[in-house]
Design an enzyme around this catalytic site. Sequence first.
Site, PDB file in Angstrom:
ATOM      1  N   LEU A  54       1.116  -1.057  -0.141  1.00  0.00           N
ATOM      2  CA  LEU A  54       0.127   0.162   0.028  1.00  0.00           C
ATOM      3  C   LEU A  54       0.770   1.283  -0.061  1.00  0.00           C
ATOM      4  O   LEU A  54       1.390   1.441   1.094  1.00  0.00           O
ATOM      5  CB  LEU A  54      -0.901  -0.156   1.215  1.00  0.00           C
ATOM      6  N   ASP A  55       0.945   1.826  -1.105  1.00  0.00           N
ATOM      7  CA  ASP A  55       1.762   3.128  -1.379  1.00  0.00           C
ATOM      8  C   ASP A  55       0.710   4.403  -1.047  1.00  0.00           C
ATOM      9  O   ASP A  55      -0.173   4.804  -1.845  1.00  0.00           O
ATOM     10  CB  ASP A  55       2.174   3.192  -2.801  1.00  0.00           C
TER      11      ASP A  55
END
Length: 267
Positions: free
Chosen positions: A173-174
């Site tokens: 998850l960026d």
Amino acid sequence: MEVYLDIFIFENFIINIFLLLLTFKIQRIKYNIKLLYLSSLLGALYALVIFYNVMILTSILAKLVVAIVMIYIAIDNRKIINIIKSTFIFFMIAFMLGGMCFSFVVMQNTCLVGQDFVIENNSFKEVALALIIVFICITRIIDSIKERAIIKNFIYDIYIREGNNTLQIKGFLDTGNELREPVTNLPCILIEKNYFDQFNIQDKDKYTIRYKTISKDGAVQGFKGESIKIRNEEDKSWINVDAIICECEGKLSKTDDFHALLSRGIV
């Protein structure tokens, strides 16, 4: 007295690592471990000036400049206030360590009034170096565990189905990834090219998503999968999501922890 330069440099290298690590840990300042090793080596090489009679290199000003350069190289946030505080703490720890070592040397050797003080026994040096090495190793182990734990909290399983092809990979998850397809306004999932090529997507079904970063502008190709599911490693429950699957050049993780990047809009 014989001095072996390799041992001398190694000892100073280890002590510099210890001083820098403790300085940054006290202030909770982020640092680059590779650059920290580099700056420690620089400081160890500078210590060789004591064997040369060059007053300007052994002056207090020169030592202060070298310490500032070492700190500047290692830290991430190079604000002046951070460098000043770190330099002060660096010397404070160095003086405390030096004073403690000298106290043990005095206790281990006989000092008589009117006679020269000769150091015949300095076994504490080996003990101190051993403790410093243990401290460095434990610090690196703890930091690595923390980094892995943080990464694990942001790792998701991603299931993608398109036609007869299915794929399940790990994605990270960026939180800084806000890439969206402009027409559908769907968030994008970036996956490495070798995984993207497993899907045989016709040109008419492909989307072109343009992006802009600080350094360059570009575009990526993507498609809307028939079924996309994600789940966190802790929840273990699949969630259906709508997203555009986009290809990404190169590897996303050097340690192969994940092969995709999730946009925060998906979660």
